[in-house]
Write a protein that holds these residues in place. Structure first.
Motif, PDB file in Angstrom:
ATOM      1  N   GLU A 133       0.831  -1.210   0.000  1.00 51.56           N
ATOM      2  CA  GLU A 133       0.000   0.000   0.000  1.00 51.56           C
ATOM      3  C   GLU A 133       0.865   1.260   0.000  1.00 51.56           C
ATOM      4  OE1 GLU A 133      -3.909  -1.451   2.527  1.00 51.56           O
ATOM      5  OE2 GLU A 133      -2.024  -1.066   3.605  1.00 51.56           O
ATOM      6  N   SER A 149       2.483   1.776  -3.414  1.00 54.44           N
ATOM      7  CA  SER A 149       1.508   2.221  -4.402  1.00 54.44           C
ATOM      8  C   SER A 149       1.218   3.717  -4.240  1.00 54.44           C
ATOM      9  CB  SER A 149       0.223   1.403  -4.267  1.00 54.44           C
ATOM     10  OG  SER A 149      -0.751   1.871  -5.179  1.00 54.44           O
ATOM     11  N   THR A 207       2.410   6.664  -7.033  1.00 57.14           N
ATOM     12  CA  THR A 207       1.438   7.572  -7.649  1.00 57.14           C
ATOM     13  C   THR A 207       1.862   9.019  -7.410  1.00 57.14           C
ATOM     14  OG1 THR A 207      -0.355   5.974  -7.387  1.00 57.14           O
ATOM     15  CG2 THR A 207      -0.988   8.277  -7.668  1.00 57.14           C
ATOM     16  N   ASN A 209      -5.276   6.446   2.482  1.00 58.97           N
ATOM     17  CA  ASN A 209      -5.401   6.713   1.042  1.00 58.97           C
ATOM     18  C   ASN A 209      -4.983   8.148   0.705  1.00 58.97           C
ATOM     19  OD1 ASN A 209      -7.581   8.081   2.167  1.00 58.97           O
ATOM     20  ND2 ASN A 209      -8.929   7.638   0.458  1.00 58.97           N
ATOM     21  N   GLU A 224      -7.173   6.677  -4.992  1.00 62.00           N
ATOM     22  CA  GLU A 224      -7.942   5.437  -5.067  1.00 62.00           C
ATOM     23  C   GLU A 224      -7.486   4.655  -6.283  1.00 62.00           C
ATOM     24  OE1 GLU A 224     -12.141   6.174  -5.039  1.00 62.00           O
ATOM     25  OE2 GLU A 224     -12.116   6.970  -3.002  1.00 62.00           O
ATOM     26  N   TYR A 225      -7.176   3.388  -6.075  1.00 59.57           N
ATOM     27  CA  TYR A 225      -6.772   2.486  -7.160  1.00 59.57           C
ATOM     28  C   TYR A 225      -5.626   3.070  -7.994  1.00 59.57           C
ATOM     29  CZ  TYR A 225     -11.230   0.520  -5.780  1.00 59.57           C
ATOM     30  OH  TYR A 225     -12.271   0.012  -5.044  1.00 59.57           O
ATOM     31  N   LYS A 236      -4.841   6.161  -8.564  1.00 57.54           N
ATOM     32  CA  LYS A 236      -5.151   7.425  -9.252  1.00 57.54           C
ATOM     33  C   LYS A 236      -5.476   8.507  -8.220  1.00 57.54           C
ATOM     34  CE  LYS A 236      -5.238   5.672 -13.485  1.00 57.54           C
ATOM     35  NZ  LYS A 236      -4.310   6.072 -14.522  1.00 57.54           N
TER      36      LYS A 236
END
Length: 183
Positions: free
Chosen positions: A47, A50, A54, A120, A157-158, A160
């Motif tokens: 996580e 990621s 981003t 997030n 999120e995901y 993006k």
């Protein structure tokens, strides 16, 4: 807290596979790394990586002016939570902002001072640098140094960015551009 040195190896692996998608971005392009990284408890390594990847691609967009970085990480429903007047909402807004500002400061670069990863969200402290050698509206630069800070908070999120809240030191920037006099 995951050590930044340990994460670099993972980041490089993620970055290379992601960056090969775009023709304007080469797999060996180096994404900006934060000078300081803090990760909230409860985030797994996957996580954290990621979120960081981003954010790094979006930092790379501001650092280089290469639109493909932003296009890869801004969601189609991207929202600028404090949209400046005249800038369109959505993923086009930052592209227009970057292109316009690079007309004034073509050598704009970004140093990522610190990054905080939470659930997030990515909160970052950025330092923008360059020289006002171009034009801003009718104002022509004289090569003066431009250095101002900003704080960005991305909701992701995901993989993006769906929301961005940002605060720039516009007083310092306007003084350096010669738009207002400094005391």
């Amino acid at each position: 807290m995951i050590a930044l040195k340990t994460m670099r190896c993972f980041i490089a692996t993620i970055s290379i596979s992601t960056l090969c998608i775009s023709s304007n971005i080469r797999a060996n392009d180096k994404l900006p790394e934060p000078e300081k990284l803090q990760i909230a408890g409860g985030l797994s390594t996957k996580e954290a990586l990621s979120l960081l990847n981003t954010a790094q691609q979006y930092f790379a967009f501001w650092n280089t002016g290469i639109d493909d970085y932003a296009k890869q990480v801004l969601a189609p429903n991207f929202v600028d939570l404090n949209l400046p007047e005249g800038r369109p909402q959505g993923p086009e807004g930052p592209l227009i902002a970057s292109a316009g500002f690079r007309q004034a400061v073509p050598d704009l670069s970004v140093t990522v001072k610190s990054v905080y990863l939470l659930k997030n969200k990515v909160i970052s402290q950025l330092l923008f640098n360059g020289h006002f050698t171009g034009t801003l509206g009718k104002l022509k630069g004289k090569g003066q140094v431009i250095t101002f800070s900003a704080v960005d908070m991305y909701t992701i999120e995901y993989g993006k960015i769906i929301k961005n809240w940002h605060l720039e030191d516009n007083l310092t920037l306007k003084q350096q551009l010669g738009l207002i006099k400094s005391n």
